[in-house]
Design an enzyme around this catalytic site. Structure first.
Site, mmCIF file in Angstrom:
data_model
loop_
_atom_site.group_PDB
_atom_site.id
_atom_site.type_symbol
_atom_site.label_atom_id
_atom_site.label_comp_id
_atom_site.label_asym_id
_atom_site.label_seq_id
_atom_site.Cartn_x
_atom_site.Cartn_y
_atom_site.Cartn_z
ATOM 1 C CB CYS A 211 -0.875 -0.028 1.244
ATOM 2 S SG CYS A 211 -2.055 1.322 1.336
ATOM 3 C CG HIS B 138 -5.768 -2.570 -1.013
ATOM 4 N ND1 HIS B 138 -4.712 -3.179 -0.371
ATOM 5 C CD2 HIS B 138 -5.489 -1.234 -0.987
ATOM 6 C CE1 HIS B 138 -3.850 -2.253 0.026
ATOM 7 N NE2 HIS B 138 -4.288 -1.062 -0.346
ATOM 8 C CD GLU B 139 -6.908 1.178 -3.679
ATOM 9 O OE1 GLU B 139 -6.970 2.061 -2.798
ATOM 10 O OE2 GLU B 139 -5.822 0.671 -4.030
#
Lengths: 173, 174
Positions: free
Chosen positions: B96, B138-139
């Site tokens: 990330c 994830h976002e």
């Protein structure tokens, strides 16, 4: 001026080893870095990066009392290592099969020849005393190509060892 | 155009829940353009969420088309995304922009269906799979104040999972 050391600790497994060792280091003003700590067989093992503004003798004296009280064997190496030197794996390999001597040597030899840089290796013996099963998981970096590793593993698969190789493509979000 | 500054953990603002976008228009389009410019300026970045640049609204951009051999929708602007269904679980490695110098394994759904508004305010439906589904999940986590650090699984978990699921695990580039 502080230096990094690799502290290795091995002893019969019991509760409180990590707490005892790290408390002694904290009281002695040490900074801890990357570590691997696990139970192997009946032993507990620690490989721990320790930063200290003193010599290895000072570090030895810091851990001596807790090592004595918990029956731990301690070894200290001065290292050139630093934090933030991670290398990302791009391949993940699992090997398993009926346990027999030489699996690790055979598999890692062909992988090394094909350019595998091992970043992590964990292995275990499952099954039971009569029929032990060896399980190994490797994460690594293909110095040449993943396809080369894949074809190299075909050789050992013929020996009754199950091998799976998967490319690791880290998702950065 | 200038890249926006990426917030990095332990900045606690990354841990907050972002409210939905209420108004579409020029201001939103300009922000999305800057967000996309920032994502494309980050090496290897295939997704970005508005909270990562300190803009706390439910906006995500995902584009996995730079990755060879990985199927996907190309550039996706997802405003107020809602995941409707999840199917299958796979392990994969994630990093990330908001957590530099660390990557780890995370379990994610293999397939998701989702609705989201595009930057013009039109509602769209998507079916995402594999690597792209992972990026989207994830976002969207960022919109709920979650980092992949909140979902790490141990290596031993991986070995046990392998026994339970014989579908492809982590095979995002094949």
């Amino acid at each position: 001026m502080s230096s990094w050391y690799m502290l290795t600790v091995v002893g019969e497994d019991r509760p409180g080893i990590v707490a005892g060792v790290t408390a002694a280091l904290f009281k002695g003003g040490c900074n801890l870095g990357e570590a691997s700590m696990m139970r192997l067989g009946g032993s507990f093992t620690i490989m721990l990066m320790v930063e200290l503004g003193g010599s290895d003798d000072v570090l030895q004296q810091l851990v001596e009392p807790v090592a004595r009280s918990l029956g731990l064997h301690v070894h200290i190496d001065s290292i050139e290592g630093q934090l933030h030197r991670h290398r990302e794996p791009d391949v993940s390999i699992t090997v398993y099969g009926a346990d027999k001597t030489g699996i690790v040597a055979r598999v890692t030899a062909v992988l090394a020849e094909a350019g595998l840089h091992i970043l992590e290796l964990e292995s275990d013996v499952a099954g039971n005393r009569e029929n032990p099963v060896y399980v190994m998981h490797i994460e690594g970096y293909a110095e040449k190509s993943i396809d080369l590793l894949r074809s190299a593993l075909k050789v050992v698969e013929c020996d009754g060892i199950e091998v799976s190789l998967e490319a690791v493509d880290t998702m950065i979000g | 155009m200038v890249e926006l500054e990426i917030l990095t953990y332990p900045d606690q603002r990354l841990k907050q829940v972002s409210p939905p976008v209420r108004q579409f228009g020029e201001e939103l389009r300009v922000f999305i353009a800057r967000l996309e410019f920032t994502m494309r300026g980050s090496p290897g970045g295939v997704g970005i969420a508005a909270p990562q640049v300190g803009y706390f609204q439910r906006i995500v951009i995902v584009d996995v088309s730079a990755k060879p051999k990985i199927p996907g929708h190309g550039r996706m602007v997802l405003v107020n995304p809602e995941i409707l269904s999840w199917e299958g679980m796979t392990r994969g490695r994630e990093g990330c922009m908001s957590v530099p110098d660390f990557t780890g394994n995370v379990m994610r759904a293999e397939r998701i269906t989702m609705t989201a508004f595009d930057e013009e305010g039109n509602l769209q439906e998507y079916l995402c799979e594999g690597y792209e589904a992972r990026a989207v999940q994830h976002e969207i986590d960022h919109l709920d104040g979650l980092l992949f650090l909140d979902r790490l699984v141990s290596r031993h978990t991986d070995l046990f999972r392998r026994k339970k699921y014989d579908n492809k695990i982590c095979n995002y580039s094949a």
